[in-house]
Design a protein around this motif. Structure first.
Motif, PDB file in Angstrom:
ATOM      1  N   TYR A  90      19.993 -17.331   5.309  1.00 35.06           N
ATOM      2  CA  TYR A  90      20.665 -16.147   4.780  1.00 35.06           C
ATOM      3  C   TYR A  90      22.164 -16.392   4.706  1.00 35.06           C
ATOM      4  N   ASN A  91      22.779 -15.747   3.724  1.00 36.20           N
ATOM      5  CA  ASN A  91      24.219 -15.894   3.504  1.00 36.20           C
ATOM      6  C   ASN A  91      24.641 -17.351   3.407  1.00 36.20           C
ATOM      7  N   ILE A  92      23.888 -18.141   2.631  1.00 38.05           N
ATOM      8  CA  ILE A  92      24.303 -19.505   2.344  1.00 38.05           C
ATOM      9  C   ILE A  92      24.698 -19.605   0.870  1.00 38.05           C
ATOM     10  N   ASP A 120       5.107 -26.071  14.524  1.00 38.24           N
ATOM     11  CA  ASP A 120       6.068 -25.623  15.534  1.00 38.24           C
ATOM     12  C   ASP A 120       7.501 -25.585  15.023  1.00 38.24           C
ATOM     13  N   LEU A 121       7.755 -26.118  13.846  1.00 39.26           N
ATOM     14  CA  LEU A 121       9.119 -26.244  13.335  1.00 39.26           C
ATOM     15  C   LEU A 121       9.738 -24.872  13.084  1.00 39.26           C
ATOM     16  N   GLU A 122      10.989 -24.707  13.509  1.00 43.19           N
ATOM     17  CA  GLU A 122      11.714 -23.459  13.301  1.00 43.19           C
ATOM     18  C   GLU A 122      13.179 -23.771  13.058  1.00 43.19           C
ATOM     19  N   ILE A 123      13.749 -23.190  12.006  1.00 42.60           N
ATOM     20  CA  ILE A 123      15.177 -23.394  11.750  1.00 42.60           C
ATOM     21  C   ILE A 123      15.761 -22.183  11.036  1.00 42.60           C
ATOM     22  N   THR A 124      16.964 -21.809  11.448  1.00 45.06           N
ATOM     23  CA  THR A 124      17.747 -20.789  10.764  1.00 45.06           C
ATOM     24  C   THR A 124      19.005 -21.437  10.203  1.00 45.06           C
ATOM     25  N   LEU A 125      19.302 -21.134   8.950  1.00 43.00           N
ATOM     26  CA  LEU A 125      20.529 -21.585   8.303  1.00 43.00           C
ATOM     27  C   LEU A 125      21.293 -20.338   7.872  1.00 43.00           C
ATOM     28  N   HIS A 126      22.512 -20.169   8.356  1.00 40.94           N
ATOM     29  CA  HIS A 126      23.271 -19.009   7.873  1.00 40.94           C
ATOM     30  C   HIS A 126      24.759 -19.311   7.798  1.00 40.94           C
ATOM     31  N   HIS A 127      25.372 -18.690   6.800  1.00 39.35           N
ATOM     32  CA  HIS A 127      26.801 -18.847   6.535  1.00 39.35           C
ATOM     33  C   HIS A 127      27.200 -20.324   6.393  1.00 39.35           C
ATOM     34  N   ASN A 128      26.355 -21.078   5.699  1.00 40.37           N
ATOM     35  CA  ASN A 128      26.649 -22.478   5.398  1.00 40.37           C
ATOM     36  C   ASN A 128      27.025 -22.617   3.930  1.00 40.37           C
ATOM     37  N   GLY A 141      19.635 -16.310  15.190  1.00 39.66           N
ATOM     38  CA  GLY A 141      18.645 -17.197  14.588  1.00 39.66           C
ATOM     39  C   GLY A 141      17.659 -17.724  15.609  1.00 39.66           C
ATOM     40  N   PHE A 142      16.896 -18.726  15.207  1.00 43.54           N
ATOM     41  CA  PHE A 142      15.851 -19.264  16.068  1.00 43.54           C
ATOM     42  C   PHE A 142      16.390 -19.904  17.341  1.00 43.54           C
ATOM     43  N   ALA A 143      17.681 -20.290  17.349  1.00 42.87           N
ATOM     44  CA  ALA A 143      18.278 -20.868  18.559  1.00 42.87           C
ATOM     45  C   ALA A 143      18.797 -19.805  19.522  1.00 42.87           C
ATOM     46  N   GLN A 144      18.592 -18.532  19.186  1.00 45.84           N
ATOM     47  CA  GLN A 144      19.088 -17.465  20.038  1.00 45.84           C
ATOM     48  C   GLN A 144      18.602 -17.641  21.473  1.00 45.84           C
ATOM     49  N   GLY A 145      19.503 -17.458  22.412  1.00 43.41           N
ATOM     50  CA  GLY A 145      19.192 -17.674  23.828  1.00 43.41           C
ATOM     51  C   GLY A 145      19.674 -19.006  24.344  1.00 43.41           C
TER      52      GLY A 145
END
Length: 470
Positions: A313-315, A285-293, A36-40
């Motif tokens: 994805y996959n929520i 500038d806002l970025e967020i990924t939500l997955h498997h929640n 997701g966007f926090a990758q790294g």
């Protein structure tokens, strides 16, 4: 040496897993890797427990020292449940990064404990985790002017009270479990559980970006005999005269029973507000990924986006309990409640994109959500308030009907409302800047509610696993 042994064990396990049938319900470790966007984001890194930058926290004083500016702490392991209300803090902890939050007015427990703010301010590289799914209670965390932050395997609880002061509008206390602001970047929240809160659960604002929330559970109150909401309602039931709104709801003018009110109040009001102010210059500038929640009985904002980009994805959104609660309020009851200026109803919204935001929802499940996809909450005739929103291969079930497909399919119940749809495109890039893999939404509810599914305390992992991102 410990790390060498660890990786040898995982190498052996990988061989074993490769021999299992494809449909066997065993999660490979890479299912939990950061994407997701926090990758790294690496947080504080993987440290030995003997490292001076590794702190085990047993109480509020330990936590205050570890999160003080300039502490040089990189990893915080929460060893047990922490009661962090302002009145529960020892004098040694009543200093920065702790401060007093808005004073509780109605909940019997919070009136005794108080509520605190806990600031994570100007950190660069920090991991906070628990090995056993410990609880943090009576406090809201504010991450500001920070980057490279990881929070994993924690449960957040007991931060809601009945709202008499704003007549049920919940517009006084501003109690969120986590707020990410001050252009913070690179924040990963993973395998955590969030119970009912007064305001939102996790909000992102003021240009913060690079946020991923994964494998987490968000839920309303369980309505048990000693649940948080039940404790509140029982306290007011004993003294209705001191709580005008509650007393009116229980009077013959409305006719709601105590159990009716518990059921209606049990749902969580809001989940994720992404962008606090309309048309703020830094919303882009806002970025967020939500997955498997897994979102259960959440009334609104899964998420609510103002500008920028959101990928879900996959929520799962499961609001069956909200539908049952809403049915307890008849039209005559609703009219009587509104006549006094009170707010006591059940909203049932899902994903929302407004003000030019781009929100992609894919491979997900939406169950009993009345308005699953919204693209404008201000003026449907004014396209500046409209956002881009697209659902792909998502299962939607409501009122006995089930649909699987896209929001753009002719006659799709996932078509956004109330404004004319804007063709989807990302803001600032043509494709997502990270890779990811998805699961079949047909199996998603079982997957996320399984013993190793979404939420805190589900996985038996080493401290090294919780510090590692891959």
């Amino acid at each position: 040496m410990k790390r060498v042994i660890k990786w040898m064990i995982w190498a052996c396990l990988a061989v074993i897993l490769s021999t299992l049938p494809f449909n066997q319900t065993v999660h490979a470790e890479n299912n939990y890797n950061l994407t997701g966007f926090a990758q790294g984001t690496t947080g504080g890194g993987v440290l030995e427990e003997t490292d001076p930058a590794y702190k085990k926290v047993y109480n509020a004083t330990d936590l205050a020292k570890a999160l003080k500016k300039g502490s040089n702490v990189k990893v915080i392991e929460i060893m047990n449940d922490l009661d962090l209300g302002w009145n529960e803090l020892p004098s040694s902890a009543k200093t920065s990064p702790f401060s007093q939050h808005n004073t509780p007015l109605t909940h019997p427990v919070l009136k005794e404990s108080g509520v605190s703010k806990l600031a994570i301010d100007s950190f660069d590289g920090l991991t906070i985790f628990s090995k056993n799914g410990s609880k943090i209670k009576h406090a809201g965390i504010i991450i500001k002017r920070s980057k490279n932050i990881i929070i994993r395997n924690l449960e957040f609880d007991e931060l809601w009270e009945w709202d008499e002061s704003t007549k049920g509008d919940y517009d006084r206390n501003d109690w969120d479990y986590i707020t990410i602001e001050g252009a913070s970047e690179g924040v990963w929240i993973d395998h955590s559980t969030f119970n009912k809160a007064y305001d939102g659960i996790v909000d992102v604002k003021k240009g913060s970006n690079g946020v991923t929330i994964s494998w987490s559970a968000f839920k309303g109150d369980d309505k048990g005999s000693n649940s948080w909401v039940t404790q509140q309602i029982n306290a007011m039931e004993k003294n209705k005269a001191s709580y005008p709104m509650y007393g009116y709801l229980r009077s013959s003018a409305v006719g709601l029973s105590k159990n009716d009110i518990i059921d209606i109040a049990a749902g969580q009001k809001k989940s994720h507000l992404i962008g606090a102010s309309s048309f703020a210059s830094d919303n882009a500038d806002l970025e967020i990924t939500l997955h498997h929640n897994y979102y259960e009985n959440i009334q609104d904002r899964i998420p609510r986006l103002r500008g920028g980009n959101a990928h879900a994805y996959n929520i799962v959104m499961n609001n069956t309990g909200l539908v049952e609660a809403k049915n307890r309020i008849t039209s005559s009851m609703s009219k009587a409640i509104k006549s006094k200026g009170y707010h006591f109803t059940v909203t049932n919204n899902g994903a929302i994109s407004t003000e030019g935001g781009a929100l992609l929802l894919e491979k997900s499940v939406i169950k009993d959500v009345t308005q699953p996809m919204k693209n404008n909450q201000k003026d449907a005739a004014d396209s500046s308030y409209t956002g881009k929103i697209l659902a792909l291969d998502t299962i939607y079930s409501n009122d006995g009907d089930t649909f699987r497909g896209d929001s753009t399919t002719s006659g799709s119940p996932l078509a956004p409302e109330p404004a004319p749809a804007i063709t989807f495109s990302w803001n600032g890039f043509s494709k997502l800047p990270y890779s990811y893999s998805t699961d079949d939404p047909a199996n998603l509810i079982n997957q996320l509610t399984a013993s190793d599914g979404a939420g805190a305390g589900k996985l038996n992992r080493s401290v090294f696993d919780w510090m590692d991102t891959k």
